[in-house]
Design an enzyme around this catalytic site. Sequence first.
Site, PDB file in Angstrom:
ATOM      1  N   HIS A   1       0.870  -1.185   0.000  1.00 51.90           N
ATOM      2  CA  HIS A   1       0.000   0.000   0.000  1.00 51.90           C
ATOM      3  C   HIS A   1       0.905   1.231   0.000  1.00 51.90           C
ATOM      4  CE1 HIS A   1       1.116   0.121   4.191  1.00 51.90           C
ATOM      5  NE2 HIS A   1       0.596  -1.080   4.390  1.00 51.90           N
TER       6      HIS A   1
ATOM      7  N   HIS B   1       4.093   1.299   2.264  1.00 50.76           N
ATOM      8  CA  HIS B   1       5.272   0.616   1.702  1.00 50.76           C
ATOM      9  C   HIS B   1       5.893   1.454   0.585  1.00 50.76           C
ATOM     10  CE1 HIS B   1       2.719  -2.994   2.952  1.00 50.76           C
ATOM     11  NE2 HIS B   1       3.838  -3.200   3.620  1.00 50.76           N
TER      12      HIS B   1
HETATM   13  P1  AMP Z   1       5.068  -5.092   6.435  1.00 48.68           P
HETATM   14  O1  AMP Z   1       4.863  -5.482   5.010  1.00 48.68           O
HETATM   15  O2  AMP Z   1       3.807  -4.892   7.192  1.00 48.68           O
HETATM   16  O3  AMP Z   1       6.060  -5.996   7.133  1.00 48.68           O
HETATM   17  O4  AMP Z   1       5.746  -3.654   6.415  1.00 48.68           O
HETATM   18  C1  AMP Z   1       6.941  -3.437   5.714  1.00 48.68           C
HETATM   19  C2  AMP Z   1       7.485  -2.079   6.088  1.00 48.68           C
HETATM   20  O5  AMP Z   1       6.533  -1.078   5.727  1.00 48.68           O
HETATM   21  C3  AMP Z   1       7.732  -1.930   7.594  1.00 48.68           C
HETATM   22  O6  AMP Z   1       8.943  -1.218   7.803  1.00 48.68           O
HETATM   23  C4  AMP Z   1       6.526  -1.144   8.035  1.00 48.68           C
HETATM   24  O7  AMP Z   1       6.772  -0.368   9.193  1.00 48.68           O
HETATM   25  C5  AMP Z   1       6.294  -0.246   6.830  1.00 48.68           C
HETATM   26  N1  AMP Z   1       4.914   0.233   6.843  1.00 48.68           N
HETATM   27  C6  AMP Z   1       3.770  -0.492   6.934  1.00 48.68           C
HETATM   28  N2  AMP Z   1       2.687   0.314   6.983  1.00 48.68           N
HETATM   29  C7  AMP Z   1       3.143   1.584   6.942  1.00 48.68           C
HETATM   30  C8  AMP Z   1       2.530   2.873   6.971  1.00 48.68           C
HETATM   31  N3  AMP Z   1       1.201   3.013   7.064  1.00 48.68           N
HETATM   32  N4  AMP Z   1       3.319   3.952   6.907  1.00 48.68           N
HETATM   33  C9  AMP Z   1       4.670   3.836   6.822  1.00 48.68           C
HETATM   34  N5  AMP Z   1       5.320   2.648   6.790  1.00 48.68           N
HETATM   35  C10 AMP Z   1       4.569   1.538   6.847  1.00 48.68           C
END
Ligand code: AMP
Length: 280
Positions: free
Chosen positions: A25, A28
């Site tokens: 999203h 990311h």
């Molecule tokens: P994930 O795929 O959930 O493991 O997230 C991958 C990376 O994206 C991690 O460093 C998360 O902290 C970051 N991330 C996920 N959601 C958000 C968001 N809403 N805003 C900023 N970074 C995000």
Amino acid sequence: MTALSREIHRSGKHLGFVPTMGALHQGHLSLARTARSQSDVVVVSIFVNPRQFGPKEDFSKYPRSFEQDSALLQAEKVDYIFAPSVEEMYPQGATSWVKVEEISDRLDGRSRPGHFHGVTTVVSKLFNIIQPDLAFFGQKDAAQVAIVRKMVRDLNFDVRIVVCPIVREQDGLAMSSRNVYLSPEQRKQAVILYRALMRVQTLADQGESDAAKLMAAGKQVIAEEPAARLDYFEIVNSDTLEPVRNISHGALVAVAAHVGATRLIDNIMLMGPGQAKVGG
Ligand code: AMP
């Protein structure tokens, strides 16, 4: 991937790395964009890491959308996607773990035992495979940021951690791959986490610095939404994740709550008086 990384380094280029679990999203993509602006070559990994899911958690139903993800990353001019299989990452007989003790048992680590050991194990493996100069993480997962930073210090990983602000929906809900689990009604109810954080922000802006009072006010807001089941609402030091009594030197306000079967997290950073506002 390792051979490629070696070649990138040999040519004197800087490699920026964004670890993700896919179902991408705008949160990311903001990381990918920041990586693009700060590195010569950008690698994004997509790997749903079984080791960071508890036995009763959503590993098997976690959203997976590789085709769409790769189109989005291509549009952000990401150079490489690293998307290994579970068998490649954890061949039979792989029994080694990276555990950052104590801090991994705080916040989400308390409600999700072993979760952060899974995170630090996979992030170590990805760092070893990809050898990034810079690695980009979201403030959304504030505990993860503190733990990964500590791991990098404790284990001398030669990488600089860059933290990017939280990207939110228009009503304030923090973007998350898990938001797709929410029904339209739950989606509206989910904004309560952000409202609770904003209540704390307002009180802090008005001069309240007692963490217990601020926490009570935040919990009260969550309690007003019957559809939300609070997991934790804490005010902690953003490096150690230990509770603080007073926010006058700045603090992390972190919340986790279930809306229906979906566990959501969010946070804000409070700045002490006179401290510059940074991050998200
Ligand atoms: P994930 O795929 O959930 O493991 O997230 C991958 C990376 O994206 C991690 O460093 C998360 O902290 C970051 N991330 C996920 N959601 C958000 C968001 N809403 N805003 C900023 N970074 C995000």
